[in-house]
Design a protein around this motif. Sequence first.
Motif, mmCIF file in Angstrom:
data_model
loop_
_atom_site.group_PDB
_atom_site.id
_atom_site.type_symbol
_atom_site.label_atom_id
_atom_site.label_comp_id
_atom_site.label_asym_id
_atom_site.label_seq_id
_atom_site.Cartn_x
_atom_site.Cartn_y
_atom_site.Cartn_z
ATOM 1 N N ILE A 122 -5.791 -15.445 -6.888
ATOM 2 C CA ILE A 122 -6.102 -14.393 -6.160
ATOM 3 C C ILE A 122 -6.897 -13.391 -7.173
ATOM 4 O O ILE A 122 -6.470 -13.028 -8.338
ATOM 5 C CB ILE A 122 -4.869 -13.571 -5.696
ATOM 6 N N SER A 123 -7.832 -12.909 -6.762
ATOM 7 C CA SER A 123 -8.789 -11.946 -7.661
ATOM 8 C C SER A 123 -8.115 -10.773 -7.729
ATOM 9 O O SER A 123 -7.282 -10.152 -6.721
ATOM 10 C CB SER A 123 -10.186 -11.667 -7.093
ATOM 11 N N SER A 124 -8.334 -9.965 -8.737
ATOM 12 C CA SER A 124 -7.776 -8.360 -8.797
ATOM 13 C C SER A 124 -8.311 -7.464 -7.518
ATOM 14 O O SER A 124 -7.481 -6.646 -7.150
ATOM 15 C CB SER A 124 -8.216 -7.757 -10.279
ATOM 16 N N ASP A 125 -9.429 -7.880 -7.193
ATOM 17 C CA ASP A 125 -10.133 -6.962 -6.080
ATOM 18 C C ASP A 125 -9.115 -7.004 -5.032
ATOM 19 O O ASP A 125 -8.675 -6.314 -4.072
ATOM 20 C CB ASP A 125 -11.427 -7.266 -5.883
ATOM 21 N N GLU A 126 -8.691 -8.590 -4.467
ATOM 22 C CA GLU A 126 -8.042 -8.972 -3.310
ATOM 23 C C GLU A 126 -6.628 -8.198 -3.449
ATOM 24 O O GLU A 126 -6.043 -7.379 -2.535
ATOM 25 C CB GLU A 126 -7.836 -10.337 -3.302
ATOM 26 N N VAL A 127 -5.955 -7.988 -4.636
ATOM 27 C CA VAL A 127 -4.672 -7.420 -4.946
ATOM 28 C C VAL A 127 -4.935 -5.800 -4.675
ATOM 29 O O VAL A 127 -4.090 -5.331 -4.001
ATOM 30 C CB VAL A 127 -4.270 -8.024 -6.374
ATOM 31 N N GLY A 128 -5.927 -5.449 -5.530
ATOM 32 C CA GLY A 128 -6.248 -3.993 -5.262
ATOM 33 C C GLY A 128 -6.247 -3.473 -3.948
ATOM 34 O O GLY A 128 -5.650 -2.503 -3.296
ATOM 35 N N GLN A 129 -6.881 -4.288 -2.949
ATOM 36 C CA GLN A 129 -6.993 -3.812 -1.607
ATOM 37 C C GLN A 129 -5.934 -3.900 -0.860
ATOM 38 O O GLN A 129 -5.459 -3.136 0.112
ATOM 39 C CB GLN A 129 -8.171 -4.843 -0.762
ATOM 40 N N ALA A 130 -4.928 -4.755 -1.141
ATOM 41 C CA ALA A 130 -3.500 -5.177 -0.678
ATOM 42 C C ALA A 130 -2.748 -3.696 -0.787
ATOM 43 O O ALA A 130 -2.155 -2.776 -0.029
ATOM 44 C CB ALA A 130 -2.927 -5.914 -1.059
ATOM 45 N N TYR A 131 -2.864 -3.168 -2.038
ATOM 46 C CA TYR A 131 -2.376 -1.817 -2.246
ATOM 47 C C TYR A 131 -2.838 -0.556 -1.453
ATOM 48 O O TYR A 131 -2.082 0.181 -1.046
ATOM 49 C CB TYR A 131 -2.273 -1.568 -3.833
ATOM 50 N N VAL A 132 -4.371 -0.629 -1.581
ATOM 51 C CA VAL A 132 -4.906 0.450 -0.515
ATOM 52 C C VAL A 132 -4.390 0.096 0.878
ATOM 53 O O VAL A 132 -4.043 1.110 1.448
ATOM 54 C CB VAL A 132 -6.497 -0.048 -0.541
ATOM 55 N N LYS A 133 -4.403 -0.890 1.364
ATOM 56 C CA LYS A 133 -3.808 -1.283 2.827
ATOM 57 C C LYS A 133 -2.377 -0.609 3.001
ATOM 58 O O LYS A 133 -2.122 0.115 3.972
ATOM 59 C CB LYS A 133 -3.640 -2.752 3.309
ATOM 60 N N SER A 134 -1.417 -0.908 2.059
ATOM 61 C CA SER A 134 -0.315 -0.630 2.104
ATOM 62 C C SER A 134 -0.247 0.951 1.992
ATOM 63 O O SER A 134 0.683 1.791 2.699
ATOM 64 C CB SER A 134 0.740 -0.911 0.941
ATOM 65 N N VAL A 135 -0.716 1.706 1.129
ATOM 66 C CA VAL A 135 -0.861 3.229 0.895
ATOM 67 C C VAL A 135 -1.440 3.721 2.295
ATOM 68 O O VAL A 135 -1.090 4.975 2.665
ATOM 69 C CB VAL A 135 -1.645 3.661 -0.331
ATOM 70 N N ASN A 136 -2.740 3.564 2.456
ATOM 71 C CA ASN A 136 -3.446 4.238 3.874
ATOM 72 C C ASN A 136 -3.073 3.479 5.147
ATOM 73 O O ASN A 136 -3.461 4.464 5.919
ATOM 74 C CB ASN A 136 -4.960 3.815 3.283
ATOM 75 N N GLY A 137 -2.288 2.594 5.004
ATOM 76 C CA GLY A 137 -2.180 2.090 6.407
ATOM 77 C C GLY A 137 -1.009 2.494 7.358
ATOM 78 O O GLY A 137 -0.358 3.749 6.600
ATOM 79 N N ILE A 138 -0.517 2.002 8.259
ATOM 80 C CA ILE A 138 0.601 2.582 8.794
ATOM 81 C C ILE A 138 2.051 1.490 8.909
ATOM 82 O O ILE A 138 2.864 1.944 9.592
ATOM 83 C CB ILE A 138 0.283 2.821 10.581
ATOM 84 N N GLN A 139 1.596 0.344 8.334
ATOM 85 C CA GLN A 139 2.850 -0.686 8.416
ATOM 86 C C GLN A 139 3.904 -0.227 7.386
ATOM 87 O O GLN A 139 3.762 0.793 6.569
ATOM 88 C CB GLN A 139 2.168 -2.060 7.664
ATOM 89 N N ASN A 140 5.069 -0.626 7.955
ATOM 90 C CA ASN A 140 6.080 -0.349 7.465
ATOM 91 C C ASN A 140 7.233 -1.460 7.346
ATOM 92 O O ASN A 140 7.376 -2.300 8.202
ATOM 93 C CB ASN A 140 7.013 1.054 8.315
ATOM 94 N N GLY A 141 7.960 -1.623 6.135
ATOM 95 C CA GLY A 141 8.799 -2.887 5.961
ATOM 96 C C GLY A 141 8.155 -4.233 6.074
ATOM 97 O O GLY A 141 8.758 -5.157 6.252
ATOM 98 N N ARG A 142 6.917 -4.290 5.717
ATOM 99 C CA ARG A 142 5.934 -5.467 5.585
ATOM 100 C C ARG A 142 6.046 -6.019 4.132
ATOM 101 O O ARG A 142 6.022 -5.327 3.279
ATOM 102 C CB ARG A 142 4.426 -5.126 5.977
ATOM 103 N N VAL A 143 5.789 -7.365 3.974
ATOM 104 C CA VAL A 143 5.246 -7.924 2.884
ATOM 105 C C VAL A 143 3.926 -8.331 3.097
ATOM 106 O O VAL A 143 3.580 -9.131 4.084
ATOM 107 C CB VAL A 143 6.119 -9.219 2.665
ATOM 108 N N PHE A 144 3.082 -7.987 2.140
ATOM 109 C CA PHE A 144 1.407 -8.213 2.147
ATOM 110 C C PHE A 144 1.429 -9.538 1.337
ATOM 111 O O PHE A 144 1.251 -9.493 0.064
ATOM 112 C CB PHE A 144 0.671 -7.088 1.765
ATOM 113 N N SER A 145 1.694 -10.606 1.861
ATOM 114 C CA SER A 145 1.438 -11.922 1.311
ATOM 115 C C SER A 145 0.023 -12.200 0.940
ATOM 116 O O SER A 145 -0.862 -12.410 1.805
ATOM 117 C CB SER A 145 2.194 -13.108 1.923
ATOM 118 N N LEU A 146 -0.174 -12.690 -0.452
ATOM 119 C CA LEU A 146 -1.749 -13.151 -0.748
ATOM 120 C C LEU A 146 -1.704 -14.357 -1.396
ATOM 121 O O LEU A 146 -0.933 -14.485 -2.540
ATOM 122 C CB LEU A 146 -2.304 -12.074 -1.945
ATOM 123 N N GLY A 147 -2.268 -15.285 -0.783
ATOM 124 C CA GLY A 147 -2.237 -16.568 -1.437
ATOM 125 C C GLY A 147 -0.831 -17.633 -0.869
ATOM 126 O O GLY A 147 -0.036 -17.016 -0.265
#
Length: 197
Positions: free
Chosen positions: A172-197
């Motif tokens: 997984i690229s650092s860019d992909e991981v960075g965007q997962a953190y952005v999704k968690s901070v900026n999104g509305i999801q709660n109690g979620r696991v953002f799985s990459l790979g």
Amino acid sequence: MKVLVIGATGLLGSAASAALSERHEVIQASRNGDVRVDLADHESIPKMFEAVGKVDAVVACTGVVPFKPLADLTAADFESGVSNKVLGQVNLVLLGTPHVNDGGSFTLTTGVLAREPINTGVAASLANGALESFVMAAAAELPRGIRINTVSPSVLEEATGYHEYFPGFPKISSDEVGQAYVKSVNGIQNGRVFSLG
């Protein structure tokens, strides 16, 4: 938005900080940075929040666990992994909640070993699985609209020293991981696991 990134000097923390700084004020905390914290030292957590004040989001990119064959692992090894990776991040939430603004969020970090095993990864699998269960349950009880999620990446492309231990795993690229953190901070999801790979 004011976002506190803990473990900001590591690969994951650097990726999170870079991605989040495009839209937010990012405060970087680490064991050796200007803002100091060591999640293994629970007393350092309130001191960090006293230094930075109220924040809108907290991102934790930390945690150390031993990698050994199961036959070589001791109870002390498991206690070390749970104390560092699991309880370090759990205490960050418990002690940090009063310092997070209404409607804010926590994003923790787990990893692919919660769902896919490797040789020598038993202690890491235990720690990651425990944290993911904590996030699921804590999401229902955090006050004031505060959300909590976790980012759970496979091995990073840039972490070449670890590739041989993850045969056949997607990198997984650092860019992909960075965007997962952005999704968690900026999104509305709660109690979620953002799985990459």
